[in-house]
Every structure is written in structure tokens, then in C-alpha cells.
Design a protein around this motif. Structure first.
Motif, PDB file in Angstrom:
ATOM      1  N   ASP B  73       0.779  -1.413  -0.077  1.00 34.90           N
ATOM      2  CA  ASP B  73      -0.062  -0.091  -0.055  1.00 34.90           C
ATOM      3  C   ASP B  73       0.826   1.292  -0.097  1.00 34.90           C
ATOM      4  O   ASP B  73       0.124   2.308  -0.095  1.00 34.90           O
ATOM      5  CB  ASP B  73      -1.010   0.047   1.082  1.00 34.90           C
ATOM      6  CG  ASP B  73      -0.299  -0.326   2.813  1.00 34.90           C
ATOM      7  OD1 ASP B  73       0.791  -0.482   2.725  1.00 34.90           O
ATOM      8  OD2 ASP B  73      -0.976  -0.118   3.436  1.00 34.90           O
ATOM      9  N   LEU B  74       2.018   1.094   0.020  1.00 36.93           N
ATOM     10  CA  LEU B  74       3.031   2.319   0.181  1.00 36.93           C
ATOM     11  C   LEU B  74       3.598   2.682  -1.276  1.00 36.93           C
ATOM     12  O   LEU B  74       4.309   1.707  -1.556  1.00 36.93           O
ATOM     13  CB  LEU B  74       3.929   2.387   1.156  1.00 36.93           C
ATOM     14  CG  LEU B  74       3.487   2.110   2.587  1.00 36.93           C
ATOM     15  CD1 LEU B  74       4.744   1.988   3.834  1.00 36.93           C
ATOM     16  CD2 LEU B  74       2.693   3.499   3.222  1.00 36.93           C
ATOM     17  N   ARG B  76       5.987   3.380  -4.159  1.00 40.88           N
ATOM     18  CA  ARG B  76       7.340   3.685  -4.121  1.00 40.88           C
ATOM     19  C   ARG B  76       7.799   4.305  -5.460  1.00 40.88           C
ATOM     20  O   ARG B  76       7.513   3.670  -6.698  1.00 40.88           O
ATOM     21  CB  ARG B  76       7.984   2.278  -3.827  1.00 40.88           C
ATOM     22  CG  ARG B  76       9.703   2.249  -3.862  1.00 40.88           C
ATOM     23  CD  ARG B  76      10.164   0.871  -3.868  1.00 40.88           C
ATOM     24  NE  ARG B  76      11.484   0.986  -3.485  1.00 40.88           N
ATOM     25  CZ  ARG B  76      12.309   0.095  -2.859  1.00 40.88           C
ATOM     26  NH1 ARG B  76      11.696  -1.148  -2.796  1.00 40.88           N
ATOM     27  NH2 ARG B  76      13.523   0.140  -2.482  1.00 40.88           N
ATOM     28  N   LYS B 106       2.006  15.778   4.110  1.00 38.83           N
ATOM     29  CA  LYS B 106       3.309  16.769   4.855  1.00 38.83           C
ATOM     30  C   LYS B 106       3.930  15.798   5.710  1.00 38.83           C
ATOM     31  O   LYS B 106       3.509  15.229   6.797  1.00 38.83           O
ATOM     32  CB  LYS B 106       2.424  17.849   5.903  1.00 38.83           C
ATOM     33  CG  LYS B 106       1.861  18.952   5.085  1.00 38.83           C
ATOM     34  CD  LYS B 106       1.461  19.999   6.078  1.00 38.83           C
ATOM     35  CE  LYS B 106       0.934  21.243   5.062  1.00 38.83           C
ATOM     36  NZ  LYS B 106       0.778  22.285   5.784  1.00 38.83           N
ATOM     37  N   ASP B 107       5.110  15.235   5.233  1.00 36.61           N
ATOM     38  CA  ASP B 107       5.829  14.370   5.906  1.00 36.61           C
ATOM     39  C   ASP B 107       7.323  14.769   5.628  1.00 36.61           C
ATOM     40  O   ASP B 107       7.462  16.114   5.142  1.00 36.61           O
ATOM     41  CB  ASP B 107       5.820  13.084   5.394  1.00 36.61           C
ATOM     42  CG  ASP B 107       6.194  12.656   3.986  1.00 36.61           C
ATOM     43  OD1 ASP B 107       6.492  13.744   3.236  1.00 36.61           O
ATOM     44  OD2 ASP B 107       6.159  11.536   3.409  1.00 36.61           O
ATOM     45  N   THR B 108       8.366  14.133   6.175  1.00 35.46           N
ATOM     46  CA  THR B 108       9.800  14.426   6.052  1.00 35.46           C
ATOM     47  C   THR B 108      10.311  14.520   4.612  1.00 35.46           C
ATOM     48  O   THR B 108      11.413  14.996   4.538  1.00 35.46           O
ATOM     49  CB  THR B 108      10.630  13.681   6.926  1.00 35.46           C
ATOM     50  OG1 THR B 108      10.317  12.216   6.470  1.00 35.46           O
ATOM     51  CG2 THR B 108      10.317  13.693   8.509  1.00 35.46           C
ATOM     52  N   SER B 109       9.430  14.219   3.850  1.00 36.99           N
ATOM     53  CA  SER B 109       9.946  14.470   2.298  1.00 36.99           C
ATOM     54  C   SER B 109      10.050  15.796   1.882  1.00 36.99           C
ATOM     55  O   SER B 109      10.704  16.040   0.974  1.00 36.99           O
ATOM     56  CB  SER B 109       9.411  13.288   1.419  1.00 36.99           C
ATOM     57  OG  SER B 109       8.010  13.831   1.201  1.00 36.99           O
ATOM     58  N   SER B 127      12.266   7.380  -3.466  1.00 35.55           N
ATOM     59  CA  SER B 127      11.506   7.498  -2.151  1.00 35.55           C
ATOM     60  C   SER B 127      10.215   6.652  -1.851  1.00 35.55           C
ATOM     61  O   SER B 127       9.904   5.860  -2.887  1.00 35.55           O
ATOM     62  CB  SER B 127      11.173   8.706  -2.045  1.00 35.55           C
ATOM     63  OG  SER B 127      10.857   9.218  -0.529  1.00 35.55           O
ATOM     64  N   ILE B 128       9.890   6.591  -0.691  1.00 34.98           N
ATOM     65  CA  ILE B 128       8.508   5.761  -0.450  1.00 34.98           C
ATOM     66  C   ILE B 128       7.602   6.782   0.230  1.00 34.98           C
ATOM     67  O   ILE B 128       8.180   7.386   1.146  1.00 34.98           O
ATOM     68  CB  ILE B 128       9.011   4.455   0.400  1.00 34.98           C
ATOM     69  CG1 ILE B 128       9.700   3.462  -0.362  1.00 34.98           C
ATOM     70  CG2 ILE B 128       7.673   3.712   0.795  1.00 34.98           C
ATOM     71  CD1 ILE B 128      10.350   2.526   0.602  1.00 34.98           C
ATOM     72  N   THR B 130       5.191   7.631   2.809  1.00 33.80           N
ATOM     73  CA  THR B 130       4.864   7.131   4.241  1.00 33.80           C
ATOM     74  C   THR B 130       3.311   7.006   4.586  1.00 33.80           C
ATOM     75  O   THR B 130       2.983   7.000   5.703  1.00 33.80           O
ATOM     76  CB  THR B 130       5.602   8.207   5.316  1.00 33.80           C
ATOM     77  OG1 THR B 130       5.180   9.427   5.325  1.00 33.80           O
ATOM     78  CG2 THR B 130       7.094   8.144   5.238  1.00 33.80           C
ATOM     79  N   ARG B 131       2.501   7.480   3.659  1.00 24.35           N
ATOM     80  CA  ARG B 131       0.966   7.396   3.721  1.00 24.35           C
ATOM     81  C   ARG B 131       0.414   6.444   3.029  1.00 24.35           C
ATOM     82  O   ARG B 131       0.823   6.298   1.619  1.00 24.35           O
ATOM     83  CB  ARG B 131       0.455   8.700   3.661  1.00 24.35           C
ATOM     84  CG  ARG B 131       0.950   9.924   4.415  1.00 24.35           C
ATOM     85  CD  ARG B 131       0.730   9.642   5.970  1.00 24.35           C
ATOM     86  NE  ARG B 131       0.659  11.147   6.410  1.00 24.35           N
ATOM     87  CZ  ARG B 131       1.967  11.248   7.019  1.00 24.35           C
ATOM     88  NH1 ARG B 131       3.108  10.811   6.789  1.00 24.35           N
ATOM     89  NH2 ARG B 131       2.114  12.402   7.658  1.00 24.35           N
ATOM     90  N   PRO B 132      -0.450   5.471   3.359  1.00 29.32           N
ATOM     91  CA  PRO B 132      -0.907   4.500   2.580  1.00 29.32           C
ATOM     92  C   PRO B 132      -1.641   5.048   1.247  1.00 29.32           C
ATOM     93  O   PRO B 132      -1.779   4.308   0.248  1.00 29.32           O
ATOM     94  CB  PRO B 132      -1.855   3.471   3.201  1.00 29.32           C
ATOM     95  CG  PRO B 132      -1.430   4.002   4.842  1.00 29.32           C
ATOM     96  CD  PRO B 132      -0.838   5.435   4.696  1.00 29.32           C
TER      97      PRO B 132
END
Lengths: 205, 147
Positions: B73-74, B76, B106-109, B127-128, B130-132
């Protein structure tokens, strides 16, 4: 006629300036806000800047998710205890600058749940929540569950300095280990290196 | 005659200033790489036309986008960039993830990071999410300030 033109221009100029916002006088009055993770922030050679923490946190989370270690837990999502990250660099900073971003992303991925009551009191865990849970547990409250963490995350941040002539190189290693508590063995060893090289700091990169 | 010379010189100075301002703006122009169709789930989705600035348009090529899923579900992704010039290229890039409804995640990317590409070299930016519930992304690229 000439007087009239000069007076009109002067009044017009004064009018324009009166509408303008007030600014401090002097060249140094240039403070401004930067967006989170901006590429216009300061780049210091001797310390880890905000953009470095964001990059390290993101790379470590991506590497951890890509490894598939979290999905090996029998019960999903697994419970993760985030332990101590030792700061072995020459400057003081709170390691939550790295960990909070990682915790947010890991929780949002729905691959783990993060324990905030396990661990040394007051430092890593929420001591109030822990004491309330203990009281409720001794009182026989059946709503209080005591799930045990399946994984534990710990690590350290190391700084290495090298110099050639007037050029300095700083290597900041972010080393994290994920331990599977049942077996007591490491299942993921994360490493993110941030290297900066130069003669002095810069504004933006 | 003198009046015409003054007007001409003023006009030329004004034009130079405009060119200078436009040139400065163009130098740090942000190019955005994304999928042509944000909902495309194939392993090599078509790349939307990228308009790089600051001279990157002459040296940098987007070779391909590769995408897949982690743990089912993530999202990539991997973007392959190639430096077609005989000079080293220094860029900064930032990745933005968009959820199924088109909202920014809104994440660390969401942080700019530096990248150097040697002459003729291909580099992968990977990158991947981080939210499904993420289906699309935007990779923003800007020439580095300190080459």
C-alpha cells in the motif's frame, strides 16, 4: 508654475511614503521567515542544520520501510518502543529533532504503533500516562491493555572532522538499530551520512 | 538631438534592468517532474513534460519514472535523471506526495536536498511514501545555489 510642479511632486511622494509599511532603518533589517525544509536556510559546517535533520529522518524512514522488517512482526501493526538516540557530536541538540519526524511518518504508514509509556520514566515515556495506567491496572480496570513492544529503536549520531588546507569536511553519521525484542537481535541497521565540505558557512544551498 | 540620446540611454538602461531581473528569476526556476496521469499505476508511467530553468533544460534529462508498492500500500517511486553535458550539474530537489484526493501530504520528504550529477552520469532519486493512500507525486528540481 515651477513651484507648483515641485510642491505637487513633494506632496505625491509624501503620500506614497505614508501609505508604505514602516520598516526599520539600516541595512541589517532583513529578517524573514523561511518555509520548513527550505533550501535558503543556513548551511553550517560545524553543526547539523534543520534541513539535515529532515533529510536524515526521511532517509532512515524510507530505508526502514523498504527493508520490510516492520512487516515481519506476527501482529500488525507491531508496537515499537523508541529508545535513546545518543548525541555523540560536538554540539548539543535534542534528538527529538530527528525522532519526532520519524515517529510521525512511521505512525502514519500504519506499519507500527509507537509506545509512549514504556521506557525510562520522564525521558522517553510519558510518566503521567504511565502512572495513570499503573493505577488503573492495579484497580482491576479491564480497559487497560498492556501490549508489549515487539521492536525497539535505538542509535547514535556521530561527528567526524577532516581538514585539508583551509577546507573542512564534516561527516555526520545517523546510526539506528531496530531490535526484535523476542529474539534480542537486530533486524535493521540504518545508516544515513550527511557530509558538508567547505571553508565557511553559507546562506542557502 | 541631445534629448533623443538621453531617451535612448534611459530606454536601454531600463531594458537591461528588465533583462537582468528576468535572467535572475530564470536562474532559480523550479522544474517539476510528475506522472502525466496521476492515477497511472503502471510500473513505468509516462512522464509529464518538464520545463527546467537556469540552464538545466540543456543538460538534464528525465530518463524514466519507475513505481511500485511497498507492503502492498505504500507508493515507491524512482526517477532517473541523466546529465547529458560535459560538466558537473548541481541541483537541489524536493519530493511532494499527493493523496488520492490530490491533497499534499506533509511528511519529512518536504525538505530540499542537494544532489550532484557527474558529466554523462545517471542518478536515481528514490523514495517511499509514508502514507498508504498516496497515488501521485511531484519532484521539484532547482539549480543549486552553491555549485
Amino acid at each position: 508654475m515651477k513651484f507648483l510642479t515641485i510642491s505637487t511632486s513633494l506632496i505625491f511622494t509624501l503620500f506614497l511614503f505614508s501609505c508604505n509599511e514602516r520598516k526599520p532603518i539600516g541595512r541589517a533589517a532583513d529578517a524573514k521567515y523561511l518555509e520548513d525544509g527550505s533550501n535558503r536556510g543556513l548551511v553550517n559546517l560545524d553543526k547539523i542544520n534543520a534541513q539535515d535533520f529532515i533529510r536524515a529522518a526521511n532517509q532512515l524512514v524510507v530505508d526502514l520501510l523498504a527493508s520490510g522488517s516492520l512487516s515481519e512482526a506476527p501482529n500488525q501493526p507491531a508496537i515499537l518502543h523508541v529508545g535513546e538516540i545518543r548525541n555523540d557530536t560536538q554540539t548539543y541538540f535534542d534528538t527529538d529533532l530527528l525522532l519526532q519526524g520519524m515517529k510521525r511518518d512511521l505512525l502514519a504508514s500504519k506499519k507500527v504503533r509507537i509506545s509512549t509509556t514504556a521506557g525510562p520514566e520522564g525521558k522517553i515515556s510519558d510518566s503521567y500516562a504511565d502512572s495513570v495506567r499503573k493505577e488503573l491496572g492495579t484497580g482491576g480496570d479491564k480497559q487497560v491493555s498492556t501490549p508489549r513492544p515487539y521492536f525497539s529503536l535505538s542509535g547514535k549520531i556521530i561527528e567526524e572532522t577532516s581538514r585539508v588546507d583551509k577546507v573542512t569536511q564534516k561527516d555526520f553519521y545517523f546510526l539506528l538499530t531496530l531490535t526484535e525484542l523476542n529474539g534480542g537481535t537486530g533486524v535493521w541497521f540504518g545508516r544515513e551520512l550527511i557530509t558538508k565540505q567547505g571553508r565557511r558557512g553559507a546562506i542557502g544551498f | 538631438m541631445k534629448k533623443i540620446t538621453y531617451s535612448k540611454s534611459f530606454f536601454l538602461s531600463f531594458l537591461s534592468l528588465i533583462f537582468l531581473l528576468v535572467g535572475c528569476a530564470e536562474k532559480r526556476k523550479v522544474g517539476t517532474i510528475s506522472k502525466k496521469n496521476p492515477q497511472d499505476q503502471t510500473s513505468h508511467p509516462e512522464v509529464k513534460k518538464v520545463e527546467f530553468g537556469g540552464g538545466l533544460e540543456k543538460v538534464l534529462d528525465v530518463v524514466e519514472i519507475t513505481q511500485g508498492k511497498v507492503d502492498g500500500d505504500l507508493l515507491r517511486i524512482q526517477v532517473e535523471l541523466k546529465n547529458n553535458s560535459s560538466k558537473q550539474v548541481n541541483i537541489t530537489h524536493k519530493l511532494e506526495w499527493l493523496d488520492n484526493e490530490g491533497f499534499l501530504v506533509k511528511d519529512t520528504s518536504l525538505g530540499w536536498r542537494a544532489q550532484m550529477i557527474r558529466p554523462g552520469e545517471s542518478k536515481m532519486i528514490e523514495s517511499i511514501s509514508t502514507r498508504p493512500k498516496v497515488s501521485a507525486f511531484r519532484l521539484k528540481i532547482q539549480p543549486a545555489k552553491n555549485p
